[in-house]
Design a protein around this motif. Structure first.
Motif, mmCIF file in Angstrom:
data_model
loop_
_atom_site.group_PDB
_atom_site.id
_atom_site.type_symbol
_atom_site.label_atom_id
_atom_site.label_comp_id
_atom_site.label_asym_id
_atom_site.label_seq_id
_atom_site.Cartn_x
_atom_site.Cartn_y
_atom_site.Cartn_z
ATOM 1 N N PHE A 298 0.842 -1.137 0.087
ATOM 2 C CA PHE A 298 0.193 -0.085 0.120
ATOM 3 C C PHE A 298 0.777 1.187 -0.053
ATOM 4 C CE2 PHE A 298 0.597 -0.546 4.665
ATOM 5 C CZ PHE A 298 0.756 0.775 5.131
ATOM 6 N N GLY A 299 0.273 2.528 -0.246
ATOM 7 C CA GLY A 299 0.847 3.737 -0.275
ATOM 8 C C GLY A 299 0.231 4.698 0.299
ATOM 9 N N LEU A 300 0.670 5.519 1.014
ATOM 10 C CA LEU A 300 -0.016 6.686 1.542
ATOM 11 C C LEU A 300 0.935 8.057 1.484
ATOM 12 C CD1 LEU A 300 -1.791 5.216 4.517
ATOM 13 C CD2 LEU A 300 -2.815 5.730 2.605
ATOM 14 N N ARG A 301 0.294 9.294 1.369
ATOM 15 C CA ARG A 301 0.815 10.590 1.316
ATOM 16 C C ARG A 301 -0.012 11.557 2.391
ATOM 17 N NH1 ARG A 301 0.662 15.707 -1.187
ATOM 18 N NH2 ARG A 301 3.048 16.293 -1.645
ATOM 19 N N PRO A 302 0.716 11.227 3.675
ATOM 20 C CA PRO A 302 0.056 11.924 4.992
ATOM 21 C C PRO A 302 0.651 13.168 5.018
ATOM 22 C CG PRO A 302 1.403 10.050 5.448
ATOM 23 C CD PRO A 302 1.505 10.157 4.180
ATOM 24 N N VAL A 303 1.799 13.506 4.503
ATOM 25 C CA VAL A 303 2.634 14.685 4.749
ATOM 26 C C VAL A 303 3.113 15.279 3.312
ATOM 27 C CG1 VAL A 303 3.358 13.993 7.056
ATOM 28 C CG2 VAL A 303 4.864 13.356 4.938
ATOM 29 N N GLU A 304 3.422 16.590 3.383
ATOM 30 C CA GLU A 304 3.691 17.239 2.102
ATOM 31 C C GLU A 304 5.255 17.487 2.319
ATOM 32 O OE1 GLU A 304 1.593 20.695 1.903
ATOM 33 O OE2 GLU A 304 -0.353 19.582 1.568
ATOM 34 N N ASP A 305 6.288 17.173 2.993
ATOM 35 C CA ASP A 305 7.552 17.295 3.005
ATOM 36 C C ASP A 305 8.428 15.808 3.128
ATOM 37 O OD1 ASP A 305 10.153 18.511 2.975
ATOM 38 O OD2 ASP A 305 9.323 19.958 4.450
ATOM 39 N N PHE A 306 9.656 15.913 2.975
ATOM 40 C CA PHE A 306 10.262 14.890 3.076
ATOM 41 C C PHE A 306 10.161 13.711 4.226
ATOM 42 C CE2 PHE A 306 13.335 17.645 4.942
ATOM 43 C CZ PHE A 306 13.732 16.915 5.849
ATOM 44 N N GLN A 317 4.443 -5.018 15.416
ATOM 45 C CA GLN A 317 4.441 -4.543 13.832
ATOM 46 C C GLN A 317 2.807 -4.005 13.705
ATOM 47 O OE1 GLN A 317 6.849 -5.142 11.268
ATOM 48 N NE2 GLN A 317 8.100 -4.729 13.299
ATOM 49 N N LYS A 318 2.335 -3.417 14.820
ATOM 50 C CA LYS A 318 0.828 -2.886 14.203
ATOM 51 C C LYS A 318 0.814 -1.803 13.722
ATOM 52 C CE LYS A 318 -3.454 -1.720 16.818
ATOM 53 N NZ LYS A 318 -4.118 -1.812 18.110
ATOM 54 N N TYR A 319 1.804 -0.701 14.008
ATOM 55 C CA TYR A 319 2.026 0.565 13.619
ATOM 56 C C TYR A 319 3.165 1.064 12.929
ATOM 57 C CZ TYR A 319 -1.618 1.456 17.056
ATOM 58 O OH TYR A 319 -2.799 1.365 17.980
ATOM 59 N N LEU A 320 2.964 1.886 11.833
ATOM 60 C CA LEU A 320 4.229 2.283 10.888
ATOM 61 C C LEU A 320 4.454 3.675 11.516
ATOM 62 C CD1 LEU A 320 6.346 1.625 9.059
ATOM 63 C CD2 LEU A 320 4.806 2.251 7.043
ATOM 64 N N LEU A 321 5.419 3.866 11.898
ATOM 65 C CA LEU A 321 5.687 5.531 12.341
ATOM 66 C C LEU A 321 6.847 6.261 11.412
ATOM 67 C CD1 LEU A 321 4.671 4.075 14.985
ATOM 68 C CD2 LEU A 321 6.281 5.857 16.071
ATOM 69 N N MET A 322 6.415 7.483 10.978
ATOM 70 C CA MET A 322 7.202 8.083 10.129
ATOM 71 C C MET A 322 7.382 9.825 10.501
ATOM 72 S SD MET A 322 4.590 8.609 7.041
ATOM 73 C CE MET A 322 5.336 10.098 6.261
ATOM 74 N N THR A 331 1.421 8.404 12.568
ATOM 75 C CA THR A 331 1.414 6.876 12.575
ATOM 76 C C THR A 331 0.519 6.480 11.612
ATOM 77 O OG1 THR A 331 1.908 7.486 14.886
ATOM 78 C CG2 THR A 331 1.275 5.160 14.585
ATOM 79 N N ILE A 332 0.808 5.069 11.161
ATOM 80 C CA ILE A 332 -0.392 4.542 10.127
ATOM 81 C C ILE A 332 -0.459 3.203 10.820
ATOM 82 C CG2 ILE A 332 -0.285 3.358 8.014
ATOM 83 C CD1 ILE A 332 1.428 5.481 7.079
ATOM 84 N N ASN A 333 -1.709 2.735 10.923
ATOM 85 C CA ASN A 333 -2.222 1.451 11.317
ATOM 86 C C ASN A 333 -1.890 0.420 10.109
ATOM 87 O OD1 ASN A 333 -3.732 -0.878 11.547
ATOM 88 N ND2 ASN A 333 -4.771 0.025 13.250
ATOM 89 N N ILE A 334 -0.982 -0.356 10.146
ATOM 90 C CA ILE A 334 -0.659 -1.470 8.851
ATOM 91 C C ILE A 334 -1.603 -2.254 8.617
ATOM 92 C CG2 ILE A 334 1.149 -3.120 8.396
ATOM 93 C CD1 ILE A 334 3.148 -1.904 10.061
ATOM 94 N N ALA A 335 -2.359 -2.901 9.483
ATOM 95 C CA ALA A 335 -3.563 -3.681 9.143
ATOM 96 C C ALA A 335 -4.426 -3.081 8.407
ATOM 97 C CB ALA A 335 -3.959 -4.490 10.382
ATOM 98 N N GLN A 336 -4.996 -1.890 8.850
ATOM 99 C CA GLN A 336 -5.939 -1.197 8.253
ATOM 100 C C GLN A 336 -5.795 -0.331 6.943
ATOM 101 O OE1 GLN A 336 -8.067 1.040 11.380
ATOM 102 N NE2 GLN A 336 -8.520 -0.795 12.552
ATOM 103 N N ARG A 337 -4.150 -0.026 7.009
ATOM 104 C CA ARG A 337 -3.746 0.576 5.700
ATOM 105 C C ARG A 337 -4.116 2.043 5.902
ATOM 106 N NH1 ARG A 337 -3.692 -4.003 1.022
ATOM 107 N NH2 ARG A 337 -2.727 -5.784 2.262
#
Length: 501
Positions: A298-306, A317-322, A331-337
């Motif tokens: 999957f792919g998401l664009r939650p921000v506008e900078d690098f 491995q529930k959350y993907l943090l950036m 914070t992205i919920n991996i299972a729910q994408r």
């Protein structure tokens, strides 16, 4: 996770020069005198000469009392690695002897000068870490005369103990092309180095020598990110041409290629599991990849900078943090994408992060040298914060449950106790800003690279003994200038002069 867009790049030589003293190459006849009944006493230094030691500056070193700012450190730009210290020793030996003889025209200094000459005739040699050794045994150092058991502060006591121990590490690696990223093999003594021309250099390292075992031409433009797979059989790299390549570690043969993987070049990457890894690009998009699938999960664009850094906890491995350049922790919920929560915006770039206290705490470092602590699962706003050194926190490598090694724009590698916040000392230094850092699979070495195309190793095994020490949340001003054993350069005068405070 290099700051391709960061406006904070600068040469550490821009700061004011302050002289420093190298404890490993310091005159062996420097000694400690006097002691008060209440504290440890005032330390005096008598500078005399002995073959194999150098480090008497022409100007006095800055004293701790020169600055009212807790985190105003003296300039470390004069620090150098072992090789530069050896060159200095060989080039200034005669001048140092003349200077000392002139300043101390007594029979004692004359006898010490004669002793230095006799040491040379006896075959004094340089050890692998820059220490003077002879066939009869290691040379005497002033640090060896100090009794760490007299010290009340457990941190300083531990530092003194560890400085006394010999340290070994691989030699520096100098490359022809700019080093963009590097990664340690998880099981073997192999370091992969990504360059600005798209090549990945595979070095087999040891304390004796570093051998370039292979050069894999993986990209047509500069490598952006580089990571080994969990089993070490594959190496995953991203390129400036927006491609992602999975190649065989030994042969460099392509296993999988995603051309045009992102609309913009990838800025950061993290391996999350045996088959999963995530990438974030210059335009704020993050994607999750599976080595067994042809397209992104999957792919998401939650921000506008690098996207400066990507992380997930190792257990669930529930959350993907950036973190991103626009000051957001997402914070992205991996299972729910889909996005789980996004923090309040901070007025600074969020550059790096790491988990501590059995993954119950998340610490984020910023471009202004601030550190924000979040409770795991509560990522909307921080629960604690502290201000570290003024330099931008570019890279963070957790090495224990409470301690991390930080690399900044000033070229200094610092050890920091992050829960609570406290600077422990200097692990090492480059002359220019540090772009990338990684820790070996054994946890004994870290490798760093800077703008001068060099890769340096630092032995950090001593931190195993530091983690159990109880730390005061209030930073100790003295420890800000203490160089840890791996640094090879120690401000000895400042270190001991502060013990009577």
């Amino acid at each position: 996770m290099r700051n391709f867009h960061s406006p904070y790049f600068r040469d550490s030589s821009d700061s004011e020069d302050d002289a420093e003293i190298d404890v490993d190459q310091l005159d062996a006849t420097h000694f400690l005198t006097a002691r008060t009944e209440e504290l440890l006493g005032l330390i005096e230094y008598v500078s005399e000469t002995e073959e194999g030691f150098v480090g008497v500056p022409e100007s006095p070193a800055m004293d701790d009392t020169d600055s009212d700012d807790t985190y105003d450190e003296e300039d470390d730009s004069q620090m150098s690695d072992t090789s530069s210290g050896s060159d200095l020793a060989s080039g200034n030996k005669d001048d140092l002897a003349k200077k000392t003889t002139g300043d101390n025209s007594t029979s004692d200094s004359d006898s010490d000068t004669e002793a230095a000459t006799s040491n040379k005739e006896d075959g004094t040699k340089k050890g692998p870490d820059g220490e003077s050794t002879s066939e009869a045994g290691p040379s005497h150092r002033v640090i060896d005369d100090y009794d760490e058991e007299m010290e009340d502060d457990d941190v300083i006591k531990a530092i003194i103990t560890e400085i006394k121990k010999p340290r070994s590490k691989p030699a520096d690696i100098q490359t022809e092309d700019f080093v963009v990223d590097l990664s340690f093999h998880p099981c073997e003594d192999i370091l992969a180095v990504g360059t600005s021309v798209g090549d990945v250099l595979m070095y087999k390292y040891s304390n004796e020598q570093n051998v370039l075992s292979a050069t894999h031409e993986l990209h047509t433009k500069a490598v952006r990110c580089l990571e080994f797979s969990r089993d070490g059989l594959s190496i995953i790299s991203t390129g400036r041409e927006r491609s992602i390549v999975v190649a065989d570690t030994e042969t460099g043969k392509f296993k999988r290629v995603w051309e045009g993987a992102h609309s913009e070049p990838v800025y950061s990457m993290a391996v999350l599991g045996e088959h999963l890894f995530a990438t974030g690009d210059d335009d704020g998009e993050v994607k999750l990849w599976d080595l067994r699938q042809k397209d992104a999960v999957f792919g998401l664009r939650p921000v506008e900078d690098f996207v400066s850094c990507i992380l997930s906890n190792g257990q669930q491995q529930k959350y993907l943090l950036m973190t991103s350049g626009d000051g957001l922790l997402t914070t992205i919920n991996i299972a729910q994408r889909k996005m789980f929560v996004q923090s309040e915006p901070y007025e600074e770039e969020l550059n790096c992060m790491g988990t501590f206290k059995r993954e119950s705490k998340l610490v984020v470092g910023t471009s202004k040298g601030n550190y924000y602590t979040f409770n795991w699962g509560q990522f909307a706003y921080h629960c604690d914060a502290f201000t570290g050194p003024k330099a931008s926190a570019n890279r963070m490598v957790p090495i224990t449950e409470q301690i991390a090694v930080m690399a900044g724009e000033d070229g200094i590698i610092r050890a920091m106790h992050l829960v609570p916040g406290r600077v422990l000392g200097i692990v090492g230094q480059h002359s220019m800003a540090i772009d990338t850092m990684d820790i070996s699979g054994s946890g004994e070495l870290i490798a760093t690279s800077s703008h001068d195309n060099d890769v340096r190793f630092w032995n950090i095994k001593y931190f195993e003994d530091f983690d159990g020490i109880k730390y005061n949340s209030k930073p100790d001003k003295r420890t800000l200038k203490h160089n840890l054993p791996s640094s090879q350069r120690v401000n000895a005068k400042d270190f001991f002069a502060g013990l009577n405070e």
